[in-house]
Design a protein around this motif. Structure first.
Motif, mmCIF file in Angstrom:
data_model
loop_
_atom_site.group_PDB
_atom_site.id
_atom_site.type_symbol
_atom_site.label_atom_id
_atom_site.label_comp_id
_atom_site.label_asym_id
_atom_site.label_seq_id
_atom_site.Cartn_x
_atom_site.Cartn_y
_atom_site.Cartn_z
ATOM 1 N N ALA A 106 5.708 3.076 -11.848
ATOM 2 C CA ALA A 106 6.902 3.684 -11.258
ATOM 3 C C ALA A 106 7.555 4.673 -12.214
ATOM 4 C CB ALA A 106 7.899 2.593 -10.869
ATOM 5 N N LEU A 107 7.481 4.406 -13.503
ATOM 6 C CA LEU A 107 8.133 5.265 -14.498
ATOM 7 C C LEU A 107 7.556 6.673 -14.549
ATOM 8 C CD1 LEU A 107 8.723 2.719 -17.392
ATOM 9 C CD2 LEU A 107 10.482 4.084 -16.233
ATOM 10 N N LYS A 108 6.428 6.893 -13.920
ATOM 11 C CA LYS A 108 5.875 8.248 -13.828
ATOM 12 C C LYS A 108 6.701 9.100 -12.861
ATOM 13 C CE LYS A 108 1.118 6.616 -14.614
ATOM 14 N NZ LYS A 108 -0.230 6.452 -14.002
ATOM 15 N N PHE A 109 7.493 8.413 -12.003
ATOM 16 C CA PHE A 109 8.195 9.133 -10.934
ATOM 17 C C PHE A 109 9.707 8.890 -10.910
ATOM 18 C CE2 PHE A 109 3.892 7.919 -9.637
ATOM 19 C CZ PHE A 109 3.314 9.185 -9.561
ATOM 20 N N HIS A 135 0.835 -1.199 0.000
ATOM 21 C CA HIS A 135 0.000 0.000 0.000
ATOM 22 C C HIS A 135 0.873 1.253 0.000
ATOM 23 C CE1 HIS A 135 -3.624 -2.361 0.475
ATOM 24 N NE2 HIS A 135 -3.095 -2.976 1.537
ATOM 25 N N VAL A 136 2.051 1.130 -0.600
ATOM 26 C CA VAL A 136 2.946 2.274 -0.729
ATOM 27 C C VAL A 136 2.480 3.131 -1.902
ATOM 28 C CG1 VAL A 136 5.296 3.020 -1.245
ATOM 29 C CG2 VAL A 136 4.916 1.032 0.227
ATOM 30 N N PRO A 137 2.111 4.392 -1.678
ATOM 31 C CA PRO A 137 1.732 5.262 -2.798
ATOM 32 C C PRO A 137 2.932 5.439 -3.734
ATOM 33 C CG PRO A 137 1.064 6.217 -0.697
ATOM 34 C CD PRO A 137 1.981 5.080 -0.385
ATOM 35 N N MET A 138 2.738 5.101 -4.997
ATOM 36 C CA MET A 138 3.860 5.122 -5.933
ATOM 37 C C MET A 138 4.468 6.514 -6.077
ATOM 38 S SD MET A 138 5.433 2.732 -7.688
ATOM 39 C CE MET A 138 4.363 1.426 -8.261
ATOM 40 N N ASP A 139 3.658 7.554 -5.848
ATOM 41 C CA ASP A 139 4.190 8.905 -6.051
ATOM 42 C C ASP A 139 5.241 9.299 -5.005
ATOM 43 O OD1 ASP A 139 2.529 9.281 -3.873
ATOM 44 O OD2 ASP A 139 1.302 10.835 -4.794
ATOM 45 N N LEU A 140 5.408 8.491 -3.951
ATOM 46 C CA LEU A 140 6.461 8.786 -2.982
ATOM 47 C C LEU A 140 7.850 8.680 -3.615
ATOM 48 C CD1 LEU A 140 5.211 7.016 0.291
ATOM 49 C CD2 LEU A 140 4.981 9.407 -0.373
ATOM 50 N N ILE A 141 7.942 7.934 -4.722
ATOM 51 C CA ILE A 141 9.234 7.805 -5.410
ATOM 52 C C ILE A 141 9.707 9.165 -5.921
ATOM 53 C CG2 ILE A 141 10.452 6.664 -7.323
ATOM 54 C CD1 ILE A 141 8.555 4.340 -7.078
ATOM 55 N N GLU A 142 8.777 10.068 -6.134
ATOM 56 C CA GLU A 142 9.141 11.411 -6.591
ATOM 57 C C GLU A 142 10.077 12.098 -5.589
ATOM 58 O OE1 GLU A 142 9.590 14.399 -9.043
ATOM 59 O OE2 GLU A 142 8.075 12.903 -9.586
ATOM 60 N N LEU A 143 9.979 11.695 -4.322
ATOM 61 C CA LEU A 143 10.813 12.302 -3.282
ATOM 62 C C LEU A 143 12.290 11.969 -3.445
ATOM 63 C CD1 LEU A 143 8.509 11.610 -0.189
ATOM 64 C CD2 LEU A 143 8.873 13.812 -1.320
ATOM 65 N N ILE A 144 12.595 10.919 -4.208
ATOM 66 C CA ILE A 144 14.000 10.552 -4.434
ATOM 67 C C ILE A 144 14.371 10.728 -5.905
ATOM 68 C CG2 ILE A 144 14.456 9.090 -2.433
ATOM 69 C CD1 ILE A 144 13.588 6.676 -4.089
ATOM 70 N N ARG A 145 13.671 11.619 -6.585
ATOM 71 C CA ARG A 145 13.964 11.909 -7.996
ATOM 72 C C ARG A 145 15.444 12.230 -8.150
ATOM 73 N NH1 ARG A 145 11.317 11.371 -12.947
ATOM 74 N NH2 ARG A 145 9.375 12.220 -12.080
ATOM 75 N N GLY A 146 16.081 11.618 -9.123
ATOM 76 C CA GLY A 146 17.511 11.802 -9.364
ATOM 77 C C GLY A 146 18.330 10.606 -8.914
ATOM 78 N N LYS A 147 17.794 9.831 -7.957
ATOM 79 C CA LYS A 147 18.457 8.604 -7.522
ATOM 80 C C LYS A 147 18.066 7.450 -8.443
ATOM 81 C CE LYS A 147 20.429 10.027 -3.659
ATOM 82 N NZ LYS A 147 21.904 10.088 -3.531
#
Length: 342
Positions: free
Chosen positions: A297-300, A258-270
């Motif tokens: 995931a590719l959205k973020f 139940h991890v919101p996929m948009d949280l990956i945006e917080l590590i953009r660049g990694k």
């Protein structure tokens, strides 16, 4: 890696039945002495072949040489008494009998370096090696000496750095630090947890990764997950500071979570190792299910920074199920690869 969407596993793979009891986490060895050493190397060859046949791009030892992802490393250190045990709460989730830190911790000799050299001899593919992270190490012990989680973490960070530098010299391409504790002790992570992790990677030229998940598919973890609600936002507490850190790759859990996929945006660049395989289920994902997770995931995360991976280790699963999941991971990544190239 120059290949788009290179696949990897997060950690452990099932051990052969002649080495340890199948489908049991942290099962005792069935062999001893020289037979055990030979058996571990045979198991490493087997698990490497399973990864290669499935088309996994970044291979590992599948933790065949380790009984436990944390304590096997600690067993080789001075300052920890495995006979003197205390019961502690592991990651605020379950009680366990653990060894005691009785003096200054130190590493007298390499722990996994010879195993890594052996793996390097078996393949020309990129190899990844996992070590326990400082915070997860201290959460697996009773400290009667330093009496400070932070002080002990810094000592372990120095020891891990010694091991990591020798692993790099042995030909390891990616050194991963397993930090499931990062999903629990948020204030400590931000106060000193990430800093100790950066101490552990000091001087490394190879790529570095931190693996942060919600744990193996054991009852204590699955019961905990049921208490987390409809959205698991733990990553939100630590990702901003991890994005600023010197760690190259961040490995996280996505499939059936139940991890919101948009949280990956917080590590953009990694670079992001996206868990597209659920290790808490015996159901083998279809390639299309894997591909769907990767598309989301590719959205973020940029395509050249996305590494399809498993949520966590697969040691508690049967070898047939784990092999099926590896095949699905590889096939799902290939689907998306073709879509991107088109």
């Amino acid at each position: 890696m120059t290949k788009l969407l290179p696949t990897a596993t997060a950690g452990s793979l099932p051990k052969p039945s002649w080495l340890a009891q199948p489908e049991k986490l942290w099962s005792p060895w069935k062999l001893e002495g020289e037979e055990l050493l030979e058996g571990k190397r045979d198991a490493l060859r087997v698990t490497l072949a399973d990864q290669q046949q499935a088309g996994i791009d970044i291979v590992s030892d599948g933790e065949q040489t380790r009984q436990h992802f944390v304590t096997t490393f600690i067993e080789h250190l001075d300052g920890v008494d495995f006979e003197k045990r205390e019961t502690v709460r592991i990651r605020d989730r379950y009680d366990a009998s653990v060894p005691t830190v009785v003096g200054a911790v130190s590493r007298q000799k390499p722990v996994f370096v010879e195993d890594a050299k052996f793996l390097r001899q078996q393949t020309t593919q990129p190899i990844k090696w996992a070590l326990p992270g400082p915070m997860t190490m201290i959460d697996t012990l009773y400290d009667a000496h330093y009496k400070s989680r932070e002080k002990l973490a810094w000592e372990f960070a120095k020891i891990l750095n010694e091991e990591a530098l020798e692993l790099e010299a042995a030909g390891v391409d990616i050194i991963q630090f397993d930090e499931p504790a990062f999903n629990v002790f948020f204030d400590e992570v931000n106060d000193w947890g990430i800093a100790t992790l950066e101490r552990a990677i000091r001087g490394l030229n190879c790529e570095t990764a931190v693996h942060i998940c919600y744990g193996y598919g054991i009852k204590a973890n699955t019961d905990w997950k049921k208490t987390l609600g409809n959205e698991w936002r733990q990553y939100e507490r630590t990702f901003p500071n991890l994005q600023k850190s010197n760690i190259d790759l961040i490995s996280l859990e996505c499939q059936n979570s139940h991890v919101p996929m948009d949280l990956i945006e917080l590590i953009r660049g990694k670079k992001v190792m996206v868990g597209a395989i659920d290790v808490a289920s015996n159901t083998v994902e279809t390639p299309e299910q894997v591909a769907d997770t990767l598309r989301k995931a590719l959205k973020f995360v940029d395509a050249d920074k996305l590494y399809p991976c498993t949520n966590c280790g697969m040691a508690p699963l049967s070898r047939a199920v784990a092999t099926g999941k590896l095949n699905a991971l590889s096939a799902g990544a290939e689907i998306v690869r073709k879509e991107l190239s088109a």
